[in-house]
Design a protein around this motif. Structure first.
Motif, PDB file in Angstrom:
ATOM      1  N   ALA A  75       0.826  -1.213   0.000  1.00 28.92           N
ATOM      2  CA  ALA A  75       0.000   0.000   0.000  1.00 28.92           C
ATOM      3  C   ALA A  75       0.862   1.265   0.000  1.00 28.92           C
ATOM      4  O   ALA A  75       0.578   2.231  -0.717  1.00 28.92           O
ATOM      5  CB  ALA A  75      -0.936   0.006   1.202  1.00 28.92           C
ATOM      6  N   ALA A  76       1.930   1.228   0.786  1.00 26.02           N
ATOM      7  CA  ALA A  76       2.807   2.408   0.843  1.00 26.02           C
ATOM      8  C   ALA A  76       3.520   2.622  -0.493  1.00 26.02           C
ATOM      9  O   ALA A  76       3.655   3.757  -0.975  1.00 26.02           O
ATOM     10  CB  ALA A  76       3.825   2.253   1.967  1.00 26.02           C
ATOM     11  N   LEU A  77       3.960   1.529  -1.093  1.00 27.09           N
ATOM     12  CA  LEU A  77       4.627   1.626  -2.403  1.00 27.09           C
ATOM     13  C   LEU A  77       3.665   2.172  -3.458  1.00 27.09           C
ATOM     14  O   LEU A  77       4.023   3.022  -4.275  1.00 27.09           O
ATOM     15  CB  LEU A  77       5.116   0.247  -2.858  1.00 27.09           C
ATOM     16  N   ARG A  78       2.455   1.641  -3.393  1.00 25.98           N
ATOM     17  CA  ARG A  78       1.416   2.084  -4.354  1.00 25.98           C
ATOM     18  C   ARG A  78       1.164   3.592  -4.218  1.00 25.98           C
ATOM     19  O   ARG A  78       1.180   4.330  -5.199  1.00 25.98           O
ATOM     20  CB  ARG A  78       0.124   1.310  -4.074  1.00 25.98           C
ATOM     21  N   ASP A  79       0.972   4.022  -2.995  1.00 24.46           N
ATOM     22  CA  ASP A  79       0.614   5.433  -2.801  1.00 24.46           C
ATOM     23  C   ASP A  79       1.779   6.372  -3.141  1.00 24.46           C
ATOM     24  O   ASP A  79       1.573   7.458  -3.684  1.00 24.46           O
ATOM     25  CB  ASP A  79       0.110   5.648  -1.379  1.00 24.46           C
TER      26      ASP A  79
ATOM     27  N   LEU B 209      -5.349  -3.016  -5.278  1.00 23.85           N
ATOM     28  CA  LEU B 209      -5.657  -2.135  -6.414  1.00 23.85           C
ATOM     29  C   LEU B 209      -6.958  -1.364  -6.235  1.00 23.85           C
ATOM     30  O   LEU B 209      -7.139  -0.286  -6.829  1.00 23.85           O
ATOM     31  CB  LEU B 209      -5.717  -2.960  -7.710  1.00 23.85           C
ATOM     32  N   GLU B 210      -7.853  -1.875  -5.424  1.00 25.85           N
ATOM     33  CA  GLU B 210      -9.162  -1.242  -5.264  1.00 25.85           C
ATOM     34  C   GLU B 210      -9.063   0.220  -4.813  1.00 25.85           C
ATOM     35  O   GLU B 210      -9.812   1.070  -5.309  1.00 25.85           O
ATOM     36  CB  GLU B 210     -10.013  -2.085  -4.296  1.00 25.85           C
ATOM     37  N   PRO B 211      -8.160   0.561  -3.891  1.00 32.52           N
ATOM     38  CA  PRO B 211      -8.109   1.956  -3.422  1.00 32.52           C
ATOM     39  C   PRO B 211      -7.769   2.984  -4.515  1.00 32.52           C
ATOM     40  O   PRO B 211      -8.018   4.172  -4.340  1.00 32.52           O
ATOM     41  CB  PRO B 211      -7.004   1.931  -2.356  1.00 32.52           C
TER      42      PRO B 211
END
Lengths: 457, 457
Positions: free
Chosen positions: A25-29, A370-372
């Motif tokens: 999640a942190a990498l994604r954001d 991926l949903e967020p």
């Protein structure tokens, strides 16, 4: 004593939760602020420009890619060359000779035959669809310049390209078999600018190449209006492309080495070549930017379990030559999963998979990651597009991150495929989705296969 | 006995309210369903296409116009020919030779000089604005290909064309005076498509013509990015336009005869010629469609008080030659008011006037007639654009119906100026505004002048 690797691996496989060492999640954001993908896209399109497969421009692009992948810290950037036949554009012009003299704008299709230097002049035989051409008697076509229209519209998933692209892919051979002097089609596109959409077509066995080109949509509409006046329409057409024989192309690749060489490779791909009219910004410099930026972000977060291989395929546009060469050279390596970005740079709205049912927990983790950022879970029937298709067809799992293609065919294969069309906000969302996907599957030991071989796409 | 005409006329003049015999509101609202303007625009752009001033295409357009004006029922459709020097486009191509070889897309500006057939190759000297070029020492320019950038943006009233268009109009002469080998400018436009914006420029006295062209906006941005890498940039440029000597152009005109020949002519104009790259749909076939449709609607409602003259001017793009010829030939006729449509086909948002203060009641009636379709009252400082400017400058009243120009410079003078860009809903609103305006002023005996002569626009 050291435990044997097999036992270590077995222990590892038994504890998948622990294996996810990265904060996805942190990498994604963080990737929502990515500028690596932009930098690659800007650099490749500016410092190389168009890069038609097999030309010296594509060779410059390969060298550019190796330098950039090296600078980003990937392991072993290298070129795997292959030979290919090369077709290049020549002069191209069209004009209505009668009843209303005027020039029209078009571009030759890949592998088009040539007119004499002075061109040909013939009457137009018009057909509203490819099916109408197929149904036409030879007498209606022989010696004519065939014009094929169609009604392609924009679709988010690009499905209209499948439905209408057949006019480009098969129309020329059908026209030639019926004795046409040449064929011009309404561009396979959805915009209304004076920019033609080129693209590859191949002559079916035994068919004589004839001049084949695509009118811009405004010009196709103009020709349709002129034809609607009911008088015979005569056109002069000049197309002087040529085949310049076998030349070198190649795939560029590099890795993020994983902790477990036996866990299989996560292949993330794009294609380095472009059509010759634009600078290939959305097709497919941005794809290379996206997958490379995402792999770089995962690399910088620590050593993944699986090796990540970034492949910038050569010679995609002219017939998936790089993808085929890759499959032939690497079919015996273990690929955990294949994914490619080759549909522009707009936002990811969906992901699809083609994995074993036993791997559904990984799909669930992907969905959660991926949903967020607005990416919905799709089916498990992904087949893999373009360059990964040859290898995917042999039975390798696939993940597809579906980009919004609503405006893709406004630009696809036209002079208008240039950097200014890239929406940086959407590009970053794309990198975030890819980062989350790679971080998930590269650190999860769950086997995604076996899957049944497919016919590819 | 019959009353003398002069007494009848005086009686008429004394009762302006009674003079408005037409139901302006009903005519206006009926025009919101107009298809005459569309038919003219579609016909001229389809059956003639581009119509560069002084060419055989413009001659065909004049003949087409006479046939159409006759078919619509106008009186005495005719051509008033005049002679003009003609410049025509040749080959045009540009490529970066180093450091990053690639082709760029451009088009020669009107009256551009030519390179040798094999082109010229020189280093680029780049300037962010015309002012920077003006300030540059000759040593920075001599022998170079000058590139001038700018920051034109879209404006509803087109004012940015005035502010930035000077780069096209004056840049070439400034560059030549400083010894430049050639000049390329960022197109005077607001779109981001690979379509260059041509346009006229004239060499100031004693200046040697040099090759002068406009890059598309994507290409100008690309060149800017390449220059930003900090290496010398070398370009090869081929431009082979030529002057083909004096040829015939002409104005086409016809009338709706009024009841009172002494009441003066209401002149409604447009221009028939276009640039050579597109089909001149918004510039200015639609203008001819709009004013002609509106005049036809008023004609069909009954004989107006004043004569309405429709003029489709020739050779506007290359220097208002038709407007000047018209002024010279007709300066001694009484023109009540002049109006021209030459800013696309999008909706009218405002009207402006240049009339005597005593005629303000007419302006009030115009405001009342136009307000229901979203047209606001502007100032009384209208000067008249393009072809009516030469006559307006002598002191003839003017009415301007301002079209929304927000997207006009996306298309202006490009290959993209084609029929598909016309928004039929906006086109009809345009006709409704013109119909209401003509019905009002052609039936109102109020004298709109005298007004002071102006410098024109």
């Amino acid at each position: 004593m050291r435990l044997p690797a097999a036992i270590l691996a077995a222990t590892f496989l038994a504890t998948p939760a622990l294996a996810q060492t990265m904060d996805v999640a942190a990498l994604r954001d963080a990737a929502l602020k990515d500028d690596i993908a932009w930098s690659i896209t800007e650099g490749l399109t500016t410092e190389v420009g168009q890069r038609l497969a097999g030309t010296e421009a594509e060779a410059r692009a390969r060298n550019w890619a190796v330098v950039r992948l090296n600078a980003l810290g990937f392991s072993n950037p290298r070129i795997e060359p292959f030979q290919m036949p090369v077709w290049v554009r020549g002069e191209e012009s069209a004009e209505i000779v009668s009843p209303f003299p005027q020039k029209l704008v078009l571009a030759a299709l890949g592998n088009s035959g040539a007119t004499p230097a002075g061109g040909i002049t013939a009457e137009i035989a018009a057909f509203p669809t490819l099916a109408a051409l197929e149904a036409a008697p030879e007498a209606q076509v022989r010696g004519k310049i065939v014009f094929v229209d169609h009604a392609m519209g924009a679709t988010q998933d690009g499905s209209s390209y499948g439905a209408f692209g057949v006019t480009r892919r098969k129309g020329p051979s059908i026209a030639s078999r019926k004795g046409a002097a040449a064929i011009i089609i309404r561009s396979i596109g959805t915009d209304f600018h004076r920019n033609p959409h080129t693209g590859v077509q191949s002559w079916t066995d035994g068919v004589k190449p004839i001049p084949a080109a695509a009118l811009t949509l405004p010009d196709a509409e103009q020709l349709k209006r002129i034809l609607a006046r009911g008088k015979p329409v005569t056109m002069k057409l000049v197309l002087t492309p040529k085949n310049i024989g076998p030349r070198e192309s190649g795939n560029v690749m590099a890795e993020v080495p994983g902790r477990d060489p036996k866990a299989g490779i996560v292949l993330v791909g794009c294609h380095l070549d472009s059509w010759d009219l634009g600078t290939g910004a959305i097709d497919d410099a941005s794809g290379c930017g996206i997958v490379t930026a995402a792999a770089k972000r995962v690399m910088d977060a620590g050593t993944p379990l699986r090796t990540i291989r970034v492949v910038w395929f050569g010679a995609e546009e002219v017939g998936l030559l790089g993808g085929t060469a890759y499959r032939n050279a690497h079919i015996n390596e273990k690929h955990a999963v294949l994914a490619e970005s080759d549909f522009g740079a707009d936002r990811i709205y969906r992901f699809q998979t083609y994995v074993n049912q036993a791997a559904m927990p990984v799909v669930a983790r992907l969905a959660q990651a991926l949903e967020p950022i607005g990416v919905a879970k799709g089916s498990n029937t992904a087949r893999g597009g373009s360059d990964i298709a040859p290898l995917a067809a042999t039975g390798v799992p696939v993940i597809s991150l579906s980009q919004d293609g609503s405006r893709y065919f406004d630009l696809h294969h036209t002079p208008d495929d240039t950097l200014d069309k890239i929406d940086r906000i959407q590009l970053s969302q794309n990198v975030a989705a890819w980062t989350a996907m790679i971080a998930t599957v590269a650190n999860d030991p769950t086997e995604l296969g076996p899957v049944a071989p497919t016919e590819g796409e």
